[in-house]
Enzyme design. Sequence first.
Site, mmCIF file in Angstrom:
data_model
loop_
_atom_site.group_PDB
_atom_site.id
_atom_site.type_symbol
_atom_site.label_atom_id
_atom_site.label_comp_id
_atom_site.label_asym_id
_atom_site.label_seq_id
_atom_site.Cartn_x
_atom_site.Cartn_y
_atom_site.Cartn_z
ATOM 1 N N GLU A 288 -12.191 -0.030 -7.397
ATOM 2 C CA GLU A 288 -11.146 -0.225 -8.397
ATOM 3 C C GLU A 288 -11.496 -1.351 -9.356
ATOM 4 O OE1 GLU A 288 -7.702 -2.727 -6.219
ATOM 5 O OE2 GLU A 288 -8.484 -1.032 -5.059
ATOM 6 N N ARG B 247 -11.778 4.052 -9.551
ATOM 7 C CA ARG B 247 -10.332 3.947 -9.758
ATOM 8 C C ARG B 247 -10.057 3.001 -10.923
ATOM 9 N NH1 ARG B 247 -6.045 1.318 -5.360
ATOM 10 N NH2 ARG B 247 -5.107 -0.117 -6.868
ATOM 11 N N GLU C 160 -4.750 5.284 -11.182
ATOM 12 C CA GLU C 160 -3.715 4.786 -10.276
ATOM 13 C C GLU C 160 -2.401 4.508 -10.990
ATOM 14 O OE1 GLU C 160 -2.341 4.791 -7.697
ATOM 15 O OE2 GLU C 160 -2.719 3.094 -6.377
ATOM 16 N N ASP D 172 -2.068 -6.479 1.782
ATOM 17 C CA ASP D 172 -3.123 -5.803 1.029
ATOM 18 C C ASP D 172 -3.484 -6.648 -0.189
ATOM 19 O OD1 ASP D 172 -4.906 -3.907 0.057
ATOM 20 O OD2 ASP D 172 -3.337 -2.760 -0.956
ATOM 21 N N ASN E 276 -2.727 9.947 -6.239
ATOM 22 C CA ASN E 276 -2.207 9.149 -5.119
ATOM 23 C C ASN E 276 -0.723 9.443 -4.947
ATOM 24 O OD1 ASN E 276 -1.489 7.232 -3.236
ATOM 25 N ND2 ASN E 276 -1.886 5.462 -4.558
ATOM 26 N N HIS F 276 -13.976 4.818 -2.934
ATOM 27 C CA HIS F 276 -13.514 4.519 -4.298
ATOM 28 C C HIS F 276 -13.470 3.020 -4.524
ATOM 29 C CE1 HIS F 276 -9.330 3.343 -3.414
ATOM 30 N NE2 HIS F 276 -9.162 4.448 -2.709
ATOM 31 N N ASP G 273 -11.709 -1.054 -2.175
ATOM 32 C CA ASP G 273 -11.089 -2.156 -2.938
ATOM 33 C C ASP G 273 -11.940 -2.479 -4.169
ATOM 34 O OD1 ASP G 273 -8.806 -2.359 -1.416
ATOM 35 O OD2 ASP G 273 -9.588 -3.923 -0.115
ATOM 36 N N CYS H 72 -1.760 -3.950 -4.399
ATOM 37 C CA CYS H 72 -1.444 -2.527 -4.358
ATOM 38 C C CYS H 72 -1.278 -2.037 -5.791
ATOM 39 C CB CYS H 72 -0.162 -2.298 -3.553
ATOM 40 S SG CYS H 72 0.541 -0.645 -3.762
ATOM 41 N N ASP I 139 -11.277 3.527 1.083
ATOM 42 C CA ASP I 139 -10.868 2.574 0.053
ATOM 43 C C ASP I 139 -11.831 1.386 0.073
ATOM 44 O OD1 ASP I 139 -9.591 0.755 -1.587
ATOM 45 O OD2 ASP I 139 -7.649 0.885 -0.581
ATOM 46 N N TYR J 62 -8.440 10.264 4.566
ATOM 47 C CA TYR J 62 -8.476 9.086 3.696
ATOM 48 C C TYR J 62 -8.222 7.843 4.530
ATOM 49 C CZ TYR J 62 -7.284 5.755 0.020
ATOM 50 O OH TYR J 62 -7.261 4.655 -0.784
#
Length: 306
Positions: free
Chosen positions: A121, A162, A192, A65, A215, A119, A94, A129, A92, A51
Site C-alpha cells: 500500500e 493498493r 481502497e 493495525d 475490499n 499487496h 502493509d 486501516c 497483506d 486472504y
Amino acid sequence: MPYVIGDDLPDAPAGTRFRALLERPGILRLPGAQTGMAALLAKRAGFEALYMSGAAMSAGMGLPDLGMITVDDVCWHIRQVARASALPVLVDGDTGYGEALNVMHMVRTFEEAGAGAVHLEDQLLPKKCGHLNDKKLADAHDMAAKVAAARKARRHLVVIARTDAAASEGMDGAVARAKLYLEAGADAIFPEALNTAEMFREFARRMLGVKLLANMTEFGRTPFFTDKEFEEMGYSMVIWPVSATRVANRAMEELYAAINRDGGTQGMVDRMQTRTQLYEAIGYHEYEALDQTLVKTVVPEGMPQR
C-alpha cells in the site's frame, strides 16, 4: 484429509496457482483466514484461495493495525495457513516494512513461507486501516519503486498494488497512481475505501482490462455488496478481511462472560464445535493412520461432545 498428510500435495508454486485462479472467468473470493483452523474451515466451505489481513493478524496478537507487526510475525501465520490448507494465500504486506530493499526481503520471505500473492500500500508509517481518517500517503514514485522492487524479487508471487488515494486525492489521483504502479510491474490494483457503487464502477471503467481487488470489510466506508455485484462492477477479486476474526472474537467474549456469570460453560455447549467436529476438521484419525502403532481414538459416547 489435510493436504499436509495426503497424496495430493500441489506441485505448482502457490503464486502460480493463485495466478491460475485469477485468470479463470468469474470473481475470485478470498475470505480472511489467519490460522490453520480458519483455513481448514474456509476450505471445507468451498473456498479455493484465502486472504490474510494485517489488521486481523495484529488483532490476534492483541495489537492495533498500525504497522507494528514484523515480517517474521506474518510468516508464522502464513506457514500455518499454507501448511494446513495448501491453498494459495493473498497476504497483506502493509507498506513493505521499509523501503525497496526491505520490500524485496519481504517478498522473498513471504514466498518461502508459502504465500501466493501480496499487496503493498502507498501509505506512510504509522499506517492506518484504509477505512479510517487522516491517512498519510507516500510519494507516488516512491511507492512505484517499491512495486518494482517486489516485482524484481518475486519468483512466482502475484504482486498487487493498493492505493489509498481516493479519499485525499480523488478519483483522478487514485487512477493516476494505479497506472504508475502498473507501469512499475504490479499484476493487479487494489483501490481502497471506495464508498459508493459509482466509485467502484468509475475506477473499473478507467482501469479497463486491469485485474482489480475489492475490499468488503464491515464497519467501514464501503456499503455491503455481494461478490456477484463486485464482479458486475468490474472486479476480479474480493476479500472479507476481518470478518472471521470479528465473529470469533464476539463468540469468545460471550463465552468468557458466560463462564464468569454461570460458573462454567454448561450454557454454551450448543454454541460449540464438538470434539467429533474438531477431529474431522483437523483430520485427527488420518494422522493416527500414518502411525500404525497408535490406537485409533474413540470419542466418548453418552455425554455432550466437547
